[in-house]
Design a protein around this motif. Structure first.
Motif, PDB file in Angstrom:
ATOM      1  N   ASP A   1     -25.927  11.597 -16.801  1.00  9.65           N
ATOM      2  CA  ASP A   1     -25.682  10.764 -15.618  1.00  9.65           C
ATOM      3  C   ASP A   1     -24.538  11.307 -14.765  1.00  9.65           C
ATOM      4  O   ASP A   1     -24.038  10.645 -13.885  1.00  9.65           O
ATOM      5  CB  ASP A   1     -25.400   9.322 -16.051  1.00  9.65           C
ATOM      6  N   ASN A   2     -24.124  12.536 -15.084  1.00  6.40           N
ATOM      7  CA  ASN A   2     -22.944  13.038 -14.371  1.00  6.40           C
ATOM      8  C   ASN A   2     -23.151  14.451 -13.845  1.00  6.40           C
ATOM      9  O   ASN A   2     -22.254  15.262 -13.830  1.00  6.40           O
ATOM     10  CB  ASN A   2     -21.729  12.993 -15.303  1.00  6.40           C
ATOM     11  N   LEU A   3     -24.387  14.767 -13.446  1.00  2.00           N
ATOM     12  CA  LEU A   3     -24.669  16.122 -12.960  1.00  2.00           C
ATOM     13  C   LEU A   3     -24.363  16.233 -11.474  1.00  2.00           C
ATOM     14  O   LEU A   3     -24.757  15.391 -10.671  1.00  2.00           O
ATOM     15  CB  LEU A   3     -26.146  16.469 -13.213  1.00  2.00           C
ATOM     16  N   TYR A   4     -23.654  17.266 -11.136  1.00  2.00           N
ATOM     17  CA  TYR A   4     -23.337  17.569  -9.740  1.00  2.00           C
ATOM     18  C   TYR A   4     -23.920  18.945  -9.465  1.00  2.00           C
ATOM     19  O   TYR A   4     -23.681  19.868 -10.238  1.00  2.00           O
ATOM     20  CB  TYR A   4     -21.813  17.593  -9.575  1.00  2.00           C
ATOM     21  N   VAL A   5     -24.708  19.095  -8.416  1.00  2.00           N
ATOM     22  CA  VAL A   5     -25.305  20.409  -8.167  1.00  2.00           C
ATOM     23  C   VAL A   5     -24.700  21.043  -6.927  1.00  2.00           C
ATOM     24  O   VAL A   5     -24.647  20.438  -5.858  1.00  2.00           O
ATOM     25  CB  VAL A   5     -26.842  20.340  -8.051  1.00  2.00           C
ATOM     26  N   MET A   6     -24.225  22.257  -7.124  1.00  5.99           N
ATOM     27  CA  MET A   6     -23.592  23.001  -6.045  1.00  5.99           C
ATOM     28  C   MET A   6     -24.634  23.940  -5.435  1.00  5.99           C
ATOM     29  O   MET A   6     -25.378  24.586  -6.167  1.00  5.99           O
ATOM     30  CB  MET A   6     -22.446  23.817  -6.659  1.00  5.99           C
ATOM     31  N   ASP A   7     -24.700  23.972  -4.133  1.00 10.63           N
ATOM     32  CA  ASP A   7     -25.634  24.915  -3.516  1.00 10.63           C
ATOM     33  C   ASP A   7     -24.939  26.261  -3.382  1.00 10.63           C
ATOM     34  O   ASP A   7     -23.712  26.325  -3.275  1.00 10.63           O
ATOM     35  CB  ASP A   7     -26.067  24.394  -2.143  1.00 10.63           C
ATOM     36  N   LEU A   8     -25.718  27.323  -3.401  1.00 14.96           N
ATOM     37  CA  LEU A   8     -25.134  28.660  -3.262  1.00 14.96           C
ATOM     38  C   LEU A   8     -25.975  29.496  -2.318  1.00 14.96           C
ATOM     39  O   LEU A   8     -27.191  29.346  -2.270  1.00 14.96           O
ATOM     40  CB  LEU A   8     -25.085  29.372  -4.620  1.00 14.96           C
ATOM     41  N   PRO A   9     -25.329  30.381  -1.570  1.00 12.52           N
ATOM     42  CA  PRO A   9     -26.095  31.265  -0.692  1.00 12.52           C
ATOM     43  C   PRO A   9     -26.848  32.317  -1.507  1.00 12.52           C
ATOM     44  O   PRO A   9     -26.554  32.512  -2.686  1.00 12.52           O
ATOM     45  CB  PRO A   9     -25.015  31.934   0.161  1.00 12.52           C
ATOM     46  N   GLN A  10     -27.795  32.962  -0.872  1.00 13.73           N
ATOM     47  CA  GLN A  10     -28.506  34.051  -1.545  1.00 13.73           C
ATOM     48  C   GLN A  10     -28.361  35.362  -0.791  1.00 13.73           C
ATOM     49  O   GLN A  10     -28.861  36.388  -1.212  1.00 13.73           O
ATOM     50  CB  GLN A  10     -29.995  33.719  -1.642  1.00 13.73           C
ATOM     51  N   VAL A  11     -27.708  35.281   0.371  1.00 14.38           N
ATOM     52  CA  VAL A  11     -27.523  36.485   1.176  1.00 14.38           C
ATOM     53  C   VAL A  11     -26.039  36.579   1.518  1.00 14.38           C
ATOM     54  O   VAL A  11     -25.406  35.569   1.790  1.00 14.38           O
ATOM     55  CB  VAL A  11     -28.376  36.415   2.473  1.00 14.38           C
ATOM     56  N   LYS A  12     -25.521  37.797   1.501  1.00 15.01           N
ATOM     57  CA  LYS A  12     -24.097  37.974   1.811  1.00 15.01           C
ATOM     58  C   LYS A  12     -23.913  38.133   3.318  1.00 15.01           C
ATOM     59  O   LYS A  12     -23.530  39.193   3.802  1.00 15.01           O
ATOM     60  CB  LYS A  12     -23.551  39.204   1.067  1.00 15.01           C
ATOM     61  N   SER A  13     -24.249  37.084   4.049  1.00 13.81           N
ATOM     62  CA  SER A  13     -24.137  37.112   5.508  1.00 13.81           C
ATOM     63  C   SER A  13     -23.034  36.150   5.928  1.00 13.81           C
ATOM     64  O   SER A  13     -22.478  35.423   5.101  1.00 13.81           O
ATOM     65  CB  SER A  13     -25.459  36.635   6.106  1.00 13.81           C
ATOM     66  N   THR A  14     -22.737  36.125   7.231  1.00 10.26           N
ATOM     67  CA  THR A  14     -21.733  35.189   7.743  1.00 10.26           C
ATOM     68  C   THR A  14     -22.149  33.755   7.410  1.00 10.26           C
ATOM     69  O   THR A  14     -21.346  32.936   6.969  1.00 10.26           O
ATOM     70  CB  THR A  14     -21.623  35.320   9.280  1.00 10.26           C
TER      71      THR A  14
END
Ligand code: SF4
Ligand code: SF4
Lengths: 250, 426
Positions: free
Chosen positions: B160-173
């Motif tokens: 009941d305590n999951l936090y999901v972080m989004d992450l980029p997939q391209v090293k762009s600006t």
């Protein structure tokens, strides 16, 4: 000085004795359920100064015989093959339960190799089971396939699935020999893939028990568009190589 | 006599008999793989102790922290910034996922062709055997590979305590902007969890602590360049694994102590293995505790591992964070820069990783590279062929291995590894 090489494979055990770079004795037996006592049997009554073991049972052997050294089947095959064919630059070895491809440099050193993974697909065992399903003895299987007019495509490399494919082809009344040829062809495709993965070029030696099958040799040569070199005793290459490596150490 | 932790485990709602079984396997594995090694640095005694208390004393410490109202945050990826967690007055724990557990249960939730790491993280939860997981106040997942992304959707129904972080997939600006925003969002989440406002001072302190532990591992890594290698790859891997859950300051001190000892060893020309032992660099998927299978095979086959290009290893710890910033924003920028350099295979394109592997192979004097891919791990296995080609074109032998946590393929792997060692040492 007499050096012995023993190749303890999952299906058979080979022993080669070498003196002054000449083979003075070769022996072979089945591995059975107890590789070490089979190895003892094959060594009965022979004399040697040094012994080197290879094959999947090499470590068991090293435990049983204190003064044995070991070498992997990759390096042993390379040494054995180069002893018979000094010009060889690539090796395809298909044995009872495994297959491998090796690329060598000009000096005969291994520069790249591949081994099949955990299953019987593309090995001697596969051909053996299929021969049985089609009612051929192992000796008949290759020549029968070679004489076929065309190959019937077999889609599955998995032994279990290929078996049921074969059963349904037989049920459809297809020609036994053509099915046999199709089965050879699927093993050849896999072998060519393995050779490509190591970047095999130049003279290729085909070793292991399956190299005794004339259809496999012919189809490999056709697939690669060149002649394939086959030793007189293709199953002995590992043991020969082990003996030669031992001899070179002295 | 060891303290009886049973009541503690019970209070965490763990399955005691399953947990006993897990600890039994772990202890046995540690004895056979770690304690059986020769010529270990004395300082490794600390890590032996840590491992023997991995579900004991360390958990007790965490529970004591919780009593003081400190929060515990668990994570599965090196992209979760420990600096922010520390600045918020919380503790970050890496959740390990290095062993198969409750496989049948797991396969009710996940397809069979899921990598061992993901399956293991589910197994530890479903089997109720991980005290770290059970004592965490917040569990952080991240959108990295597809397997993990989808797995967290299912995992969300189990905790009941999951936090999901989004992450980029391209090293762009845009990619960098996303990472920074996600770090900001995470910072707010940590503040909400702990009730502490993150200040410039706290963040600077967090950066300092984490930099120090990374720097200690850098020091250790550099010492491994010596021949004879002063420490086994297994022991160095263990230090990199313990990095994820030990108390940071104590960890830093212990690693530095080992480094002092190794410096003396190097001066005296002593090694964990004889000089001229063939040297191997491992590259690929992370190896979480107690996944020691491949390193163990390598180091009992006559070679020494001199580096790990992996998230449990140099990829995860390579860069330090610039702590010279004077405002929150400057500091957030600084570590966005730092994390944005992590060359995980979920990024495309990912030339940096290939370059790093070559750099590491050369810097550590590796005679060959073994690329380690967990079965069904698409990102790393897809990268392995180009990596192999790059290395071989430079004359660096490379062997690609694909395996899982099972032990059925040990014999086969041993033959392949031995043949590779013969190939690179002739
Ligand atoms: S490999 Fe990628 S997803 Fe896995 S821990 Fe590293 S950065 Fe995270
Ligand atoms: S090992 Fe590969 S598939 Fe598994 S979680 Fe990591 S990146 Fe994803």
């Amino acid at each position: 000085m007499i050096c012995a090489g023993i190749d303890i494979g999952s299906r058979s055990i080979e022993l080669v004795l070498v003196e002054n770079e000449k083979v003075i004795e070769t022996r072979q037996t089945d591995t059975g359920f107890d590789p070490i006592s089979q190895a003892r049997k094959v060594m009965k009554g022979i004399k040697f100064d040094q012994i080197m073991a290879t094959g999947y049972g090499r470590n068991l052997f090293e435990v049983a015989y204190d003064d044995a050294s070991t070498v992997t089947e990759i390096k042993a095959h390379a040494a054995g093959v180069r002893c018979e064919f000094p010009e060889a630059l690539a090796i395809l070895d298909i044995g009872g339960q495994d297959s491998k491809s090796i690329r060598l440099n000009d000096q005969g050193r291994v520069v790249k190799f591949e081994m099949n993974d955990r299953c019987a697909a593309g090995t001697g065992k596969f051909l053996e089971i299929m021969a049985h399903n089609l009612g051929f003895s192992l000796d008949e299987f290759g020549p029968a396939a070679l004489a076929a007019q065309k190959d019937l495509q077999i889609n599955s490399m998995c032994t279990v699935f290929a078996e049921s494919e074969v059963t349904s082809l037989i049920a459809k009344g297809q020609d036994r020999q053509e099915i046999a040829r199709g089965l050879h062809s699927s093993v050849v495709k896999r072998a060519v893939g393995m050779l490509n993965r190591v970047g095999a070029q130049g003279p290729i030696v085909f070793s292991g028990g399956v190299a005794q099958n004339p259809c496999m040799v012919q189809m490999m040569a056709d697939a690669l568009g060149k002649e394939i070199l086959v030793p007189d005793h293709p199953q002995m290459m590992g043991a020969l190589g082990a003996a030669m490596i031992m001899a070179a150490k002295q | 006599m060891r303290e009886d932790y049973t009541p503690m485990w019970e209070s965490l709602g763990m399955d005691l008999s399953a947990h006993d079984a897990l600890l039994g396997v772990l202890e046995q594995g540690y004895r056979d793989i770690y304690l059986a090694q020769k010529n270990r640095p004395e300082g490794m005694g600390y890590f032996d102790f840590v491992m023997s208390e991995v579900h004991g004393l360390r958990i007790k410490e965490l529970l004591d922290e919780k009593k003081q109202n400190r929060k515990i945050i668990g994570s599965y990826c090196v992209f979760v910034p420990e600096e922010i967690v520390l600045a918020g007055g919380a503790t970050l724990i890496g959740l390990c996922s290095g062993a198969d557990f409750a496989v049948e249960e797991v396969e009710k939730h996940l397809p069979r062709n899921t990598c061992s790491l993901i399956k293991s993280s589910f197994g530890f939860k479903l089997g109720k055997v991980c005290p770290y997981l059970e004592c965490a106040d917040m569990i952080v997942g991240e959108n990295t590979c597809d397997g993990k992304k989808k797995a967290y959707e299912i995992f969300a129904g189990m905790v009941d305590n999951l936090y999901v972080m989004d992450l980029p997939q391209v090293k762009s600006t845009q990619g960098r902007a996303l990472l920074k925003e996600e770090f900001e969002r995470f910072k707010t989440a940590v503040e909400e969890l702990t009730g502490n406002k993150i200040t410039v001072e706290a963040l600077k302190e967090g950066i300092k602590v984490v930099n120090a532990k990374r720097a200690a591992l850098h020091r250790l890594a550099i010492l491994r360049k010596a021949d004879p290698a002063p420490i086994s790859g297994l022991d160095a891997l263990l230090a990199n694994q313990v990095f994820f859950y030990d108390n940071p300051a104590r960890f830093t001190e212990s690693v530095n102590k080992i480094c002092d000892e190794l410096e003396v060893r190097i001066k005296e020309n002593q090694g964990a293995f004889p000089s001229k032992t063939p040297r191997i660099l491992i590259s690929g998927c992370p190896m979480a505790v107690p996944n020691w299978k491949l390193p163990w095979i390598i180091e009992t086959s006559g070679a020494v591992i001199v580096g790990e290009e992996a998230c449990v290893g140099e990829r995860g710890t390579r860069n330090l964070t610039d702590d010279s910033g004077q405002s929150l924003d400057e500091l957030m920028e600084a570590f966005t820069d730092r994390y944005f350099k992590v060359d995980c295979a979920i990024f495309t394109p990912n030339q940096e990783r290939s370059d790093h592997i070559v750099d590491m192979a050369q810097a550590y004097g590796a005679n060959g590279v073994i690329h380690y891919g967990l079965q069904f791990c698409q990102p790393y296995i897809m990268e392995s062929i180009p990596v192999e080609n790059t290395l071989e074109n430079l004359g660096i032998p490379c062997m690609r291995i694909e395996t899982d946590y099972g032990m059925e393929d040990v014999g086969q792997l041993k033959t392949r590894v031995e043949a590779f060692i013969e190939q690179i040492s002739d």
